[in-house]
Design an enzyme around this catalytic site. Structure first.
Site, mmCIF file in Angstrom:
data_model
loop_
_atom_site.group_PDB
_atom_site.id
_atom_site.type_symbol
_atom_site.label_atom_id
_atom_site.label_comp_id
_atom_site.label_asym_id
_atom_site.label_seq_id
_atom_site.Cartn_x
_atom_site.Cartn_y
_atom_site.Cartn_z
ATOM 1 N N GLY A 1 0.964 -0.117 9.543
ATOM 2 C CA GLY A 1 1.142 -0.160 8.104
ATOM 3 C C GLY A 1 0.125 0.694 7.370
ATOM 4 O O GLY A 1 -0.499 1.588 7.941
ATOM 5 N N GLY A 2 -0.050 0.400 6.068
ATOM 6 C CA GLY A 2 -0.939 1.201 5.246
ATOM 7 C C GLY A 2 -2.378 1.185 5.709
ATOM 8 O O GLY A 2 -3.057 2.213 5.719
ATOM 9 N N MET A 3 -2.883 0.000 6.107
ATOM 10 C CA MET A 3 -4.265 -0.085 6.576
ATOM 11 C C MET A 3 -4.426 0.639 7.909
ATOM 12 O O MET A 3 -5.471 1.236 8.182
ATOM 13 C CB MET A 3 -4.677 -1.552 6.711
ATOM 14 C CG MET A 3 -6.156 -1.739 6.990
ATOM 15 S SD MET A 3 -7.158 -1.231 5.589
ATOM 16 C CE MET A 3 -8.802 -1.568 6.223
ATOM 17 N N LYS B 1 0.795 -1.221 0.000
ATOM 18 C CA LYS B 1 0.000 0.000 0.000
ATOM 19 C C LYS B 1 0.835 1.282 0.000
ATOM 20 O O LYS B 1 0.370 2.330 -0.467
ATOM 21 C CB LYS B 1 -0.954 0.007 1.199
ATOM 22 C CG LYS B 1 -2.035 -1.058 1.150
ATOM 23 C CD LYS B 1 -2.816 -1.096 2.455
ATOM 24 C CE LYS B 1 -3.835 -2.225 2.457
ATOM 25 N NZ LYS B 1 -5.034 -1.887 1.715
ATOM 26 N N GLY C 1 -1.010 -1.971 15.023
ATOM 27 C CA GLY C 1 -0.452 -2.004 13.685
ATOM 28 C C GLY C 1 -0.088 -0.601 13.235
ATOM 29 O O GLY C 1 -0.618 0.386 13.758
#
Length: 272
Positions: free
Chosen positions: A130-132, A69, A128
């Site tokens: 990351g991208g999400m 992402k 988390g």
């Protein structure tokens, strides 16, 4: 689905662990709407070459999943505000070789927080970075949440994400309690080494008022199963997958299916 032919429009997805979710959802809608389109999932061995293929072969749409992402940003021509604001891409639309990136994950998270009437006064743990996670944290901020803690072992990415939105960061995964807990890691994801892993400790689940897992496959992750067993309201990754895929479909085709058509595609997607 129409027989393959030279005029068929192709859309694809790129993921380290492809599932049939998007493939079944999009192809079912193509069939319902009598569109001469086809959708196929791929696990790229070289991301740069894959995106070059999207451009060079005239592939209309490209869904982007973990862990690509952020890596695709350098490979597109234009960033829509939905992607630029959070430096994360989950959708690429190809118009005559011009690649424009979007993020429909944000839209899905935003809609689910609203439709489930999750109070903005709730404290939140987001696991988390990351991208999400970027899409999730941005949606929380824009929905008015102020007491949010990002849990991420990587201090550079975790702290940067929290600081960007004025939230807190902690290095330990699964630590602490909050009214709303959200897993945005691959823990519990089918096909991975942590498919049986419970994303949060049971005591964190028991203390929560709402449990949210963005992992879409399986729909009933260990976290969702544990939350249901504890009698907690849940928001599932399968719900996220449906909304973000619908918005991708609209971006690709310019057609918005009826709610009945979406429900039929969602049922087909889940009956695998």
């Amino acid at each position: 689905m129409p027989i393959l032919n030279k005029d068929m429009t192709l859309c694809i997805s790129l993921s380290a662990r492809p599932s049939n979710n998007g493939t079944r959802f999009h192809n079912h809608l193509y069939e319902q709407l009598d569109l001469n389109w086809i959708y196929k999932a791929f696990a790229p061995t070289n991301l740069e070459q894959a995106i070059a293929g999207v451009r060079g072969l005239g592939i209309r749409g490209c869904a982007v999943s973990m862990p690509y992402k952020e890596d695709v940003i350098a490979l597109v021509d234009e960033m829509d505000p939905s992607a630029k604001a959070i430096d994360s891409v989950n959708t690429i639309v190809n118009t005559d070789g011009h690649l424009k990136a979007y993020n429909t994950d944000y839209t899905a998270i935003e809609q689910l927080l609203a439709s489930n009437e999750v109070p903005a006064s709730y404290s939140v743990l987001v696991q988390g970075a990351g991208g999400m996670a970027k899409a999730t944290v941005a949606a929380l901020r824009d929905a008015g949440f102020t007491d949010v803690t990002v849990l991420a072992r990587n201090e550079t990415t975790g702290r940067a994400l929290a600081d960007q939105y004025g939230f807190q960061w902690r290095p330990e995964l699964g630590g602490g309690t909050a009214d709303l807990i959200i897993n945005v890691t691959p823990l519990g994801m089918a096909g991975g080494p942590d498919v049986e892993t419970l994303a949060f400790p049971q005591e964190t689940i028991d203390a929560a008022s709402v449990v949210f897992d963005v992992v879409a496959l399986p729909a009933e992750t260990p976290l969702i199963k544990a939350a249901r067993a504890a009698g907690k309201p849940v928001i599932t990754g399968a719900e996220v997958a449906t909304i973000q895929a619908l918005e991708q479909f609209v971006l690709y085709t310019g057609v918005r299916p009826t709610p009945e058509q979406v429900r039929a595609a969602e049922e087909f997607m889940r009956a695998q």
